[in-house]
Design a protein around this motif. Structure first.
Motif, PDB file in Angstrom:
ATOM      1  N   SER A 321       0.842  -1.202   0.000  1.00 19.78           N
ATOM      2  CA  SER A 321       0.000   0.000   0.000  1.00 19.78           C
ATOM      3  C   SER A 321       0.871   1.243   0.000  1.00 19.78           C
ATOM      4  CB  SER A 321      -0.954   0.005   1.199  1.00 19.78           C
ATOM      5  OG  SER A 321      -0.198  -0.062   2.398  1.00 19.78           O
ATOM      6  N   ASN A 324      -0.062   4.628   1.472  1.00 23.66           N
ATOM      7  CA  ASN A 324      -0.133   4.833   2.917  1.00 23.66           C
ATOM      8  C   ASN A 324       1.084   5.644   3.334  1.00 23.66           C
ATOM      9  OD1 ASN A 324      -0.422   4.716   5.602  1.00 23.66           O
ATOM     10  ND2 ASN A 324      -0.784   2.509   5.693  1.00 23.66           N
ATOM     11  N   THR A 326       1.726   7.164   6.020  1.00 24.51           N
ATOM     12  CA  THR A 326       2.077   7.224   7.431  1.00 24.51           C
ATOM     13  C   THR A 326       3.487   6.675   7.561  1.00 24.51           C
ATOM     14  OG1 THR A 326      -0.207   6.688   7.841  1.00 24.51           O
ATOM     15  CG2 THR A 326       1.249   6.660   9.727  1.00 24.51           C
TER      16      THR A 326
HETATM   17  C1  LIG Z   1      -1.278   2.566   7.024  1.00 25.07           C
HETATM   18  O1  LIG Z   1      -0.303   1.990   7.865  1.00 25.07           O
HETATM   19  C2  LIG Z   1      -0.691   1.931   9.221  1.00 25.07           C
HETATM   20  C3  LIG Z   1       0.470   1.399  10.032  1.00 25.07           C
HETATM   21  O2  LIG Z   1       1.098   0.359   9.371  1.00 25.07           O
HETATM   22  C4  LIG Z   1      -1.929   1.053   9.349  1.00 25.07           C
HETATM   23  O3  LIG Z   1      -2.362   1.027  10.693  1.00 25.07           O
HETATM   24  C5  LIG Z   1      -3.030   1.631   8.483  1.00 25.07           C
HETATM   25  O4  LIG Z   1      -4.176   0.801   8.519  1.00 25.07           O
HETATM   26  C6  LIG Z   1      -2.559   1.790   7.041  1.00 25.07           C
HETATM   27  N1  LIG Z   1      -3.572   2.473   6.285  1.00 25.07           N
HETATM   28  C7  LIG Z   1      -3.894   2.122   5.041  1.00 25.07           C
HETATM   29  C8  LIG Z   1      -4.915   2.951   4.370  1.00 25.07           C
HETATM   30  O5  LIG Z   1      -3.385   1.175   4.499  1.00 25.07           O
END
Ligand SMILES: *[C@@H]1O[C@H](CO)[C@@H](O)[C@H](O)[C@H]1NC(C)=O
Ligand SMILES: *[C@@H]1O[C@H](CO)[C@@H](O)[C@H](O)[C@H]1NC(C)=O
Ligand SMILES: *[C@@H]1O[C@H](CO)[C@@H](O)[C@H](O)[C@H]1NC(C)=O
Ligand SMILES: *[C@@H]1O[C@H](CO)[C@@H](O)[C@H](O)[C@H]1NC(C)=O
Ligand SMILES: *[C@@H]1O[C@H](CO)[C@@H](O)[C@H](O)[C@H]1NC(C)=O
Ligand SMILES: *[C@@H]1O[C@H](CO)[C@@H](O)[C@H](O)[C@H]1NC(C)=O
Ligand SMILES: *[C@@H]1O[C@H](CO)[C@@H](O)[C@H](O)[C@H]1NC(C)=O
Ligand SMILES: *[C@@H]1O[C@H](CO)[C@@H](O)[C@H](O)[C@H]1NC(C)=O
Ligand SMILES: *[C@@H]1O[C@H](CO)[C@@H](O)[C@H](O)[C@H]1NC(C)=O
Length: 793
Positions: A321, A324, A326
């Motif tokens: 992903s 993502n 983060t």
């Molecule tokens: C992004 O990464 C975080 C931590 O790994 C996870 O908790 C979250 O669900 C992820 N979000 C997506 C949209 O994949």
């Protein structure tokens, strides 16, 4: 909503006409009636928001032209006809009924004991109170705020009744029923106070933590000297709450949680009845709660916005992903709680979430460090209290989350790091004292790579440095030495020249940011074989920068903002003026104050770097030429520079002098004021370039029209017109007409009248000059590169 004269309610006359700010027992206020607070600033009555047909009982500001509702009684249960009425029963219960007599809403309270003089009164604070005479408060609307905070409301929790008081957004601008957003101040026992904007149960933005005065956020400026907001934070066994009051008689404020989850703060200065917005939060990407993950720090000065604390590095992100964003940071070296572990200070920070932090009110910073060091699970400490002499110790246990870098008014955070991380930092300090920059001249087999490394300095160190520099440049320069770095080291520092680390692209190649293993932040300029900057120019730049020391010369790089759109949206006038003056001082240093006379030869927006305080640094000395003391003009066969900035004598005859830098400086000033590039400037009415346009406006006495539209009215007309005139003086055709550098600095800072500029050189677009005189200018593709946009979101 008009205030109807009492006469129409003849049967109530005796009671109602005594005072129009109260409802007494058995008196009706029906739709069409209002009551008004004594100072006539608030009014209570029935209203319909926007185009809605539903009727609500509410309180609003009386004198503002657009209706500003601050409280609604029956948020969830509108009256659907025009026959609503409010009355106070003999127990002090205020009840709203519709035309059929059905109870729509009630304050649901009752007085105990003897009820002598029950009354509901609208106070000048906007608070609707029910009380027994002037003694007992039975109920108040301030305990049930809607979407608006008014001075005096207490937000928090009453431990006795269990009631929590917090604002809730409206569902939409036409529907006051509770929406998705709330703003909660968390002050539970044993928790350090902070506030959250929540969407249902999810934290969207964290405001705070409390810093002894207020909840730190982006709000830096008091909009008006008359507005003084004082906050009070009370935590005892019965209740915990925060309240704000305005100590001024002539200014007040309010804030509101909008249906889309933003807190809008505005203020009012009497007698002007209109509200002026001050700030809104969240305002940017970094306000999103925990957006950079644990040990990540968010800044709007770089792209990407997220980075890891020093001593931490990015974990491999989930490749499945990639969207993502983060970022997840982890320690480079695990902690072992050894005796040599210590703390590294981070400044101008929004302190991390205090959910897992512990506060001690009377501990000094030194004691705080000891306390943190002695507990192996303590990850960071700080003094959150910013009041003068304020002490206090916050200790964090566990991950540090939701940290951002503020442009100003941030706080210091001390983060625990492994001994080896810190020892690298100590050598960094030693190096800083001696040398300013480092250089790599590595001829790797595959690509020739020339890197130029420029040290970043933190704000405070800079201040100390620049003072020292003003006095004793010479010593500094003699000891300037240029350590050599290996390609592999630079490569590691910039994450193998990762695209994520790219700060921008100059005419001669891309610039990357990086972090050396010792923790020092650097900018690396990379030259490839195809670069137009030759080895000579590169060496020249290295030597030049090594010998020059000034706070407005490069060395310190926050990051690079080009003279284009970014500048527009980011910089207000005081910052722009500061930048103009900083560049002028930098140029003055080059031209006069440094031991060497240096003509930069390529002053342009792309070569002005701004640090995080928006102080400008002149960069890119690739073309700089040093003069001996008595030399002032030189001739070159190869005309280099950047279209739009080079002076006519240089472009046409290859003659450059200090005055050709002055010309470029003039162009820069006009660009900064207007927020537009000289090159590529178009105007619907004429063919002139920016210089020509500025000149036209100046002749018509309409200089101020040049100013960037996005500055609105928040500028000093005097400073702006002065800057424009100085800019125009600098871009005059004849070399001798242009002011010299000290004069330019003097004119920008002074107040006296300025000479009248003559017509600027390159009045029309260069394309025409170019074809007319067949100049040996650089191909325009290279010039375009120098303007390539840096996304500094
Ligand atoms: C992004 O990464 C975080 C931590 O790994 C996870 O908790 C979250 O669900 C992820 N979000 C997506 C949209 O994949
Ligand atoms: C107003 O109050 C009077 C006296 O209490 C009552 O008779 C009357 O019905 C009330 N009117 C409304 C609309 O409630
Ligand atoms: C509101 O307007 C009224 C009448 O115009 C005036 O008497 C009153 O002082 C004003 N109140 C405020 C707070 O400006
Ligand atoms: C207040 O009045 C409402 C409507 O008449 C009633 O339902 C409620 O019980 C009353 N509350 C008290 C505390 O008397
Ligand atoms: C009135 O208050 C009582 C006690 O606090 C509560 O049980 C009741 O549900 C409330 N009624 C209304 C109409 O809010
Ligand atoms: C109530 O107000 C009256 C008149 O304003 C005042 O004389 C009296 O002392 C007040 N009583 C209390 C208990 O404050
Ligand atoms: C808490 O409430 C009790 C009972 O109402 C009162 O006696 C006490 O003084 C209050 N304490 C504080 C700190 O307000
Ligand atoms: C700090 O607080 C502790 C406990 O609250 C108290 O015993 C101590 O005397 C305080 N120290 C100072 C210097 O105020
Ligand atoms: C460290 O601090 C935490 C949180 O206050 C506490 O629970 C723990 O007992 C402390 N550990 C030591 C060794 O003092």
């Amino acid at each position: 909503m008009k205030f109807l004269p009492c006469i129409t309610f003849f049967f109530l006359m005796l009671i109602t006409c005594k005072s129009s700010d109260t409802i007494s027992v058995h008196q009706n206020i029906s739709d069409g009636d209002t009551i008004v607070s004594r100072k006539e600033n608030f009014e209570l009555g029935f209203f319909s928001p926007g185009n809605s047909k539903s009727r609500y009982l509410g309180i609003w500001f009386k004198n503002t032209s657009s209706q500003t509702v601050v409280w609604v009684a029956n948020r969830e249960t509108p009256v659907t006809d025009n026959l609503g009425a409010v009355k106070l029963d003999n127990q002090g219960n205020l009840t709203l009924v519709d035309g059929s007599g059905k109870v729509i809403w009630s304050s649901n309270c009752s007085a105990s004991g003897a009820n002598i003089n029950l009354v509901a009164q609208l106070l000048d604070t906007g608070n609707l109170v029910i009380k027994n005479g002037n003694e007992t408060l039975i109920w108040q609307s301030f305990d049930y705020p809607g979407d608006t905070y008014l001075p005096g409301i207490k937000l928090g929790k009453n431990f006795i009744t269990g009631r929590e008081t917090y604002p809730t957004s409206w569902r939409s601008t036409e529907d006051p029923s509770p929406g998705e957003y709330t703003l909660k101040f968390l002050m539970a026992k044993g928790k350090y106070p902070q506030a959250f904007i929540m969407r249902r149960s999810v934290i969207e933005t964290r405001i705070g933590p409390y810093n002894g005065i207020t909840y730190s956020s982006q709000a830096h400026h008091a909009p008006d000297a008359n507005l003084e907001v004082v906050s009070d934070l009370i935590v005892n066994q019965n209740e915990s709450y925060v309240t704000y009051i305005s100590t001024s008689n002539i200014a007040s404020f309010r804030w509101k949680l909008t249906p889309d989850g933003k807190v809008e703060f505005s203020y009012l200065k009497f007698p002007n009845p209109e509200w002026t917005p001050i700030f809104t939060t969240p305002v940017d990407y970094c306000d999103k709660y925990g957006v950079c993950g644990p040990y990540g720090s968010c800044t709007t000065f770089t792209s990407p916005n997220c980075g890891c604390f020093k001593g931490f590095e990015l974990k491999n992100l989930d490749e499945t992903s990639p969207d993502n964003d983060t970022s997840v940071c982890r320690r480079k070296i695990a902690l072992d709680c050894g005796p040599r572990e210590g703390f590294l200070k981070f400044s101008s920070i929004k302190l991390p979430d205090t959910e897992n932090a512990v506060f001690s009110g009377n501990m000094s910073l030194q004691d705080c460090e000891v306390a943190c060091k002695n507990n192996c699970s303590c990850t960071a400490y700080a003094n959150p209290i910013i009041t003068p002499g304020g002490v206090g110790c916050l200790l964090w246990f566990g991950d540090l989350i939701d940290v951002r870098v503020f442009p100003q008014n941030g706080q210091d955070l001390y983060v625990r790091l492994a001994a080896s991380e810190l020892s690298g930092l100590h050598s960094r300090f030693r190096r800083k004292k001696r040398a300013v920059m480092a250089v790599t001249l590595s001829t790797a087999a595959v690509l020739t790579l020339l890197g130029l490394i420029l040290a970043f300095y933190t704000k405070r160190k800079w201040k100390k440095r620049s003072d020292a520099e003003r006095e004793g440049n010479t010593n500094h320069m003699r000891s300037a030495e240029v350590p050599l770095f290996s390609l592999s080291k630079i490569s590691r520092a910039t994450n193998d020249f990762s695209i994520d680390n790219k700060l921008g692209e100059g005419g001669f190649g891309p610039v990357y940011k990086g972090v050396l293993e010792e923790g020092q932040e650097i900018a690396v300029k990379r030259l490839s074989k195809s670069s137009r900057q030759g080895l000579d120019e590169f060496k020249n730049e290295v030597i030049c920068i090594a010998k020059l020391q000034h706070r407005n010369l490069v060395k310190l790089i926050g990051y690079c903002i080009q003279g284009d759109e970014k500048m527009k949206s980011l910089l207000d006038w005081p910052q722009r003026f500061q930048i103009i003056q900083g560049i002028a001082r930098g140029v003055l240093y080059l031209h006069q104050d440094s031991r060497l006379k240096v003509v930069h030869r390529d002053l342009k927006a792309g070569n002005i770097l701004l640090d995080h305080q928006m102080f400008p640094k002149i960069a890119d000395f690739g073309l700089a030429r040093m003069f001996k003391e008595n030399e002032s003009e030189a001739n070159t066969k190869r005309v280099v520079g950047t279209l739009g900035y080079i002076s006519p004598e240089y472009a046409v005859n290859g003659l450059f002098s200090l005055k050709s830098d002055i010309f470029s400086f003039g162009v820069l000033v006009l660009e900064i004021v207007s927020g537009k590039k000289n090159r590529g400037f178009v105007h619907e009415d004429h063919e002139d370039n920016l210089l020509g346009h500025a000149w036209r406006l100046f002749k018509k006495g309409k200089s101020l029209d040049l100013i960037d539209e996005c500055l609105h009215v928040s500028y000093s007309a005097c400073e702006v017109s002065r800057s424009i005139q100085v800019g125009l003086l600098c871009v005059q055709q004849r070399v001798e007409d242009r002011p010299n550098t000290p004069t330019v600095v003097g004119m920008l800072g002074g107040e006296g009248s300025l000479p009248s500029p003559k017509k600027p050189a390159f009045y029309i677009q260069e394309s025409e000059i170019n074809s007319a005189s067949n100049l040996s200018l650089l191909p325009s593709s290279v010039n375009e590169l120098t303007f390539s946009q840096i996304d500094g979101r």
